[in-house]
Design a protein around this motif. Structure first.
Motif, short mmCIF file in Angstrom:
data_model
loop_
_atom_site.label_atom_id
_atom_site.label_comp_id
_atom_site.label_asym_id
_atom_site.label_seq_id
_atom_site.Cartn_x
_atom_site.Cartn_y
_atom_site.Cartn_z
N PHE A 79 -5.06 0.92 7.19
CA PHE A 79 -5.85 -0.01 6.37
C PHE A 79 -6.35 -1.17 7.22
CE2 PHE A 79 -6.10 -3.96 3.98
CZ PHE A 79 -6.92 -3.62 2.92
N ALA A 113 -7.13 4.68 4.53
CA ALA A 113 -5.67 4.77 4.66
C ALA A 113 -5.14 6.00 3.93
CB ALA A 113 -5.03 3.50 4.11
N ALA A 126 -11.36 0.55 3.06
CA ALA A 126 -10.18 0.58 3.93
C ALA A 126 -9.01 1.31 3.24
CB ALA A 126 -9.77 -0.83 4.31
N LEU A 127 -8.89 1.14 1.93
CA LEU A 127 -7.87 1.88 1.19
C LEU A 127 -8.15 3.38 1.21
CD1 LEU A 127 -7.38 -0.43 -1.94
CD2 LEU A 127 -5.68 0.03 -0.18
N SER A 132 -9.14 -0.39 9.52
CA SER A 132 -10.36 0.11 8.89
C SER A 132 -11.22 -0.99 8.28
CB SER A 132 -10.00 1.13 7.80
OG SER A 132 -9.29 2.23 8.34
N ILE A 161 0.83 -1.19 0.00
CA ILE A 161 0.00 0.00 0.00
C ILE A 161 0.87 1.25 0.00
CG2 ILE A 161 -0.18 0.00 2.53
CD1 ILE A 161 -3.04 1.06 2.22
#
Length: 435
Positions: free
Chosen positions: A358, A427, A423-424, A361, A348
């Motif tokens: 991430f 982040a 979640a991305l 989340s 990531i």
């Protein structure tokens, strides 16, 4: 069962009930067995008869499940152990003693790396870790006069490199030693290493074979082809008399097909006792019965998640062997044409901080020290399974601070993608806010 397809082998292999016998493999939850006379029991202790006298050495439930795994892997003999670590330890220690040397791929599970490089090193067995992409010449250069085996993983955990089985087998056999392959991630449904030249296969049955997070265990399978007597000086434990069993020479008495597993059971299981419980073996068998169906869905979900990640701006890189453009795509097409596994690794953008945001989340995909389950789970290896490795060792194994491993379960792929997507986004927002 060899003439049947893998699906039929998964459902019915290893156990064929007789008239009015249980249709399902019975759980023989007994530590010991009764005999009419001590003479017969003595013959069992001397390995003159096959049978059961103490579950630490052999149990009907365990044997049935081991036989099914042997059939699936196209091997001649198999045994169960209490965990994947025990099986990999046994597979090496069965042929290597203090003062011996093993060559291993550097792209292997962190726990196995630690077992080999730290614990077994204390026992006097030396390991050389070489690049999984090493050439035949580089592999050959790693050999020493006391080298006893080569070890690798079909699909590495969590780096997802693909092991070139034929190449490593060629060099191993040129030097008169066996190739041992951990086939946990691929399973025999997607790859049979023994068919590509490997001699011994191990499995953490805790993963896809169980598939439901209920039973810890492992299996060791022997191809039954390695000629121990042709290399007798390298493997005295198999080719010279074992005084703890009245001088039996395993390679002579049990041949290529049974020597390795018999010694592993009679010596190592007897002395170390890393036994698989019959109850856990029963659970593994239930998982095996649907393995061929589940693996197809795991691979389908893994591919869809990998494709989504490959197009996402917050992702630096994606590793999935069957994804076009992956460094191991060509090897995957050779060894894993029908799919590899449900595990996807990606890096990531934003480093360790973004990886931690991430992970925290995720809503549907659980954070677990597990993989290859019916339920999707996720892990940040650098801070969990591989935290015992130095930064240099992490990089050598393909583990980075921002690497995340997602194990795609059997849920709807779109639900997994939606959870990963949000979640991305979290982040990205978190890292940008910190800046």
């Amino acid at each position: 069962m060899e003439k049947y397809g893998k699906g039929t082998q998964a459902v019915q292999g290893g156990y064929r009930p007789g008239n009015a016998e249980p249709r399902q493999v019975p759980i023989v939850q007994s530590t010991t067995f009764k005999f009419d006379n001590s003479e017969y029991m003595g013959q069992l202790f001397d390995l003159e008869q096959s049978g059961y006298f103490y579950t630490r050495l052999a149990n009907p439930t365990n044997d049935a499940v081991a036989s099914k795994i042997a059939v699936l892997e196209n091997g001649t003999a198999a045994m169960l152990t209490s965990s994947g670590q025990a099986a990999n330890f046994f597979a090496i220690f069965n042929i290597a003693n203090a003062g011996d040397h093993i060559i291993a791929s550097n792209s292997i599970y962190g726990g196995t790396f630690n077992l080999f490089g730290v614990t077994m090193k204390k026992m006097g067995i030396d390991f050389t870790f070489i690049d999984v992409n090493a050439s035949e010449e580089e592999i050959q250069a790693a050999f020493k006069p006391n080298t006893k085996a080569i070890f690798g993983e079909t699909i590495a955990n969590p780096g997802l490199s693909v092991f070139d089985i034929e190449k490593f087998a060629k060099v191993a056999h040129k030097n008169g030693v066996p190739l041992i392959v951990d086939n946990t991630f691929a399973t025999p449904i997607n790859c049979r290493p023994l068919d590509w030249g490997a001699d011994i296969v191990t499995h953490s049955t805790t993963k896809y074979m169980d598939g439901h997070g209920v039973s810890v265990g492992c299996a060791i399978v022997d191809a039954g082809r390695f000629d121990w007597m042709a290399h007798a000086d390298k493997f005295p434990g198999l080719t010279t008399p074992d005084e703890s069993y009245h001088g039996v020479t395993y390679a002579e008495k049990f041949g290529k097909e049974g020597a390795f597993i018999t010694k592993c059971t009679a010596q190592l299981m007897r002395d170390f006792g890393c036994i698989q419980s019959p109850q856990n073996a029963f659970y593994i068998n239930l998982g095996l019965e649907s393995l061929h169906v589940r693996m197809a869905r795991h691979c389908q979900n893994g591919m869809q998640v990998a494709q989504f990640l490959a197009d996402h701006p917050a992702v630096e890189s994606v590793r999935y062997p069957n994804l076009e453009g992956d460094p191991y795509y060509a090897l995957a097409q050779k060894y894993l044409p029908n799919g590899s596994c449900g595990v996807v690794s990606f890096r990531i953008a934003g480093g360790r901080e973004a990886a931690e945001i991430f992970m925290n989340s995720l809503k549907l995909i659980a954070i677990e020290t597990h993989v290859a389950d019916a339920r999707s789970c996720c892990l940040h290896p650098a801070s969990t399974t591989h935290r015992q490795l130095s930064d240099d060792e992490l990089q050598a194994a393909g583990i980075y601070p921002n690497l995340i491993r997602v194990s795609c379960g059997l849920e709807d792929a779109q639900d997994l993608i939606a959870d990963i997507s949000q979640a991305l986004d979290a982040a990205l927002a978190g890292v940008n806010h910190a800046d």
